[in-house]
Design an enzyme around this catalytic site. Structure first.
Site, PDB file in Angstrom:
ATOM      1  N   SER A  18      12.014   8.443  29.278  1.00  0.00           N
ATOM      2  CA  SER A  18      11.847   9.689  28.058  1.00  0.00           C
ATOM      3  C   SER A  18      10.658  10.242  27.922  1.00  0.00           C
ATOM      4  O   SER A  18      10.703  11.528  27.749  1.00  0.00           O
ATOM      5  CB  SER A  18      12.357   8.881  26.950  1.00  0.00           C
ATOM      6  OG  SER A  18      13.463   8.169  26.957  1.00  0.00           O
ATOM      7  N   ARG A  47      22.087   1.908  33.014  1.00  0.00           N
ATOM      8  CA  ARG A  47      22.951   0.683  33.008  1.00  0.00           C
ATOM      9  C   ARG A  47      24.184   0.882  32.321  1.00  0.00           C
ATOM     10  O   ARG A  47      25.403   0.516  32.637  1.00  0.00           O
ATOM     11  CB  ARG A  47      22.124  -0.318  32.383  1.00  0.00           C
ATOM     12  CG  ARG A  47      21.134  -1.011  33.161  1.00  0.00           C
ATOM     13  CD  ARG A  47      20.495  -2.346  32.683  1.00  0.00           C
ATOM     14  NE  ARG A  47      19.370  -2.809  33.377  1.00  0.00           N
ATOM     15  CZ  ARG A  47      18.281  -2.637  33.266  1.00  0.00           C
ATOM     16  NH1 ARG A  47      17.762  -1.768  32.370  1.00  0.00           N
ATOM     17  NH2 ARG A  47      17.449  -3.314  34.016  1.00  0.00           N
ATOM     18  N   GLY A 190       5.235  -2.608  17.921  1.00  0.00           N
ATOM     19  CA  GLY A 190       5.649  -2.186  19.101  1.00  0.00           C
ATOM     20  C   GLY A 190       4.753  -2.412  20.476  1.00  0.00           C
ATOM     21  O   GLY A 190       4.921  -2.160  21.408  1.00  0.00           O
ATOM     22  N   LYS A 208      -1.944  -6.341  37.547  1.00  0.00           N
ATOM     23  CA  LYS A 208      -2.700  -4.708  37.693  1.00  0.00           C
ATOM     24  C   LYS A 208      -3.812  -5.056  38.450  1.00  0.00           C
ATOM     25  O   LYS A 208      -4.331  -3.988  39.393  1.00  0.00           O
ATOM     26  CB  LYS A 208      -3.112  -4.372  36.479  1.00  0.00           C
ATOM     27  CG  LYS A 208      -1.703  -3.807  35.524  1.00  0.00           C
ATOM     28  CD  LYS A 208      -2.094  -3.845  34.091  1.00  0.00           C
ATOM     29  CE  LYS A 208      -0.909  -3.457  33.241  1.00  0.00           C
ATOM     30  NZ  LYS A 208      -1.037  -3.197  31.847  1.00  0.00           N
TER      31      LYS A 208
END
Length: 430
Positions: A18, A47, A190, A208
């Site tokens: 997004s 999905r 979040g 990473k």
């Protein structure tokens, strides 16, 4: 990609997908000025087709649940994999490369585990497999190592690579809250997933670090060979004591070159309070590296989020859309990088922090110090406090440089003493 439009096929329309679409829409004129072409998201694989979408690229964008609609469409120039997981994206990327399409991905776990085979396939096809967004979100560390610092031998790289862990450690340090309280706060904001295991146990940062080692040294350092420790057992008490000694506790990812051998790992470690990485707080990431020509370089920024990570994905798309030669996937000419010569973890050398919670009686400190001396661990500082959990007395030692095998042996011996009430606490000092 000779036309005026670069058609994209996108797998996944979550946070990063997004964000990518928002940036393409908002910065379209800027992209055209830089690229001379327009980017168009032609097809998006999701999905659930019935799920409401907050972002729609254009009226002409098609949604699908079939991988074939991305792979088999001759108009799609670049496939962008943002679905996450391992097996699905591995299959998608393999099929995309075999069909002649370059790929952009943010999937650090996949590249850490299966990067060598995927890069070898991309090289055999003369295609791009780009992954700027896989490490540190919006920080351009991948391109920096591949291009800007390509003429340097990297002597060392140390990074705060997980924003969730850094937020937790920062809040514990600044507000005096315990781990469980701060983790719940991170989830509410979040910053942490419902299942935060990969973040708090160090595996996200380990994925990473494997990617960065390949770029920095041109060598493959298997994920299974990394030392990985998390922060779930960090106690507020040690954060307070570390401050008294002039340190801050951070979850660090580090690799160093020792005479041609690499030692690397992810672990909570103490940094001097005036160290530049000690000042990186909240959900931010930072990477400090040292080149033999350029010297020290630090990159700092947002390590996650829709727009920062989407920005990194877009940078890869633009790089692939511009290229007129064989894409620079690994930063080196080899189709498969050689294996690193790895310095065994037990042979690594650090300074160390130790805390022992013991019964308050004469001779205890001398017994512990005696064991350390037997294992060639020289003590630099020692502090004894009057209170600790379980009504014991905490004794904290800061050592001079000592080899990890000696530290492990000393801890194994000391924890067996009857006067030791809790398992010893140990951290490296960077």
């Amino acid at each position: 990609m000779k036309d005026s439009v670069i058609h994209l096929g996108l797998a996944g329309l979550g946070t990063v997908g997004s964000g990518l679409i928002k940036i393409i829409q908002e910065n379209n004129d800027w992209i055209v000025r830089r690229l001379g072409k327009t980017l168009a998201v032609k097809t998006i694989m999701v999905r659930d087709l019935a799920k409401p979408r907050n972002v729609i690229p254009s009226p002409g964008t098609t949604f699908t649940t079939s991988m074939d609609d991305l792979i088999n469409d001759p108009e799609i120039d670049i496939i962008v994999e943002l679905a996450g997981g391992i097996e699905f994206p591995r299959t998608l990327i393999t099929r995309a490369l075999n069909s002649g399409k370059s790929v952009v991905t943010a999937n650090k776990a996949l590249l850490a585990q299966h990067g060598p085979e995927l890069f070898e396939l991309a090289a055999s096809k003369g295609l791009g497999l780009y992954y700027e967004a896989s490490v540190a979100g919006g920080i351009p560390i991948i391109q920096t190592l591949k291009e800007s610092l390509a003429g340097n031998r990297i002597k060392a790289l140390t990074g705060i690579l997980n924003g969730t862990a850094n937020f937790i450690m920062s809040e514990m340090s600044e507000k005096g809250e315990d781990f469980a309280t701060v983790l719940a706060k991170a989830q509410a904001k979040g910053y942490a997933e419902a299942d935060p295991t990969l973040d708090i146990e160090g595996m996200d940062a380990a994925h990473k670090l494997v990617i960065l080692i390949r770029l920095a040294y041109g060598l493959d350092f298997p994920l299974s060979k990394l030392t990985v420790e998390g922060i779930s057992k960090v106690e507020q008490f040690d954060i307070i004591l570390a401050k008294e000694f002039g340190y801050r506790l951070k979850l660090l990812a580090q690799v160093r070159d020792k005479s041609g051998m690499l030692h690397a790992g992810v672990y909570p470690a103490l940094l001097r309070q005036d160290h530049i990485l000690a000042k990186v707080d909240g959900p931010f990431n930072s990477i400090l590296l040292e080149g033999n020509a350029v010297g020290p370089v630090m990159l700092y920024g947002q390590g996650a989020g829709d727009l920062p990570t989407g920005s990194a994905v877009l940078a890869d798309i633009l790089a692939l859309a511009r290229t007129n030669c064989v894409p620079n996937n690994t930063g080196f000419l080899e189709s498969r990088l050689p294996q690193a010569q790895i310095l065994a973890p037990e042979l690594t050398v650090f300074r160390h922090y130790f805390r022992f919670t013991v019964v308050d009686r004469p001779g205890v400190m001398a017994s512990i110090a005696g064991v350390m001396g037997e294992y060639n661990i020289s003590i630099a500082q020692v502090v004894q406090r009057q209170y600790a959990p379980n009504d014991g007395v905490p004794i904290v030692f800061i050592s001079h440089s000592a080899q990890m095998q000696n530290v492990t042996a000393a801890l194994d011996t000391i924890k067996k003493f009857s006067f030791v009430l809790d398992p010893p606490v140990h951290y490296r000092i960077i």
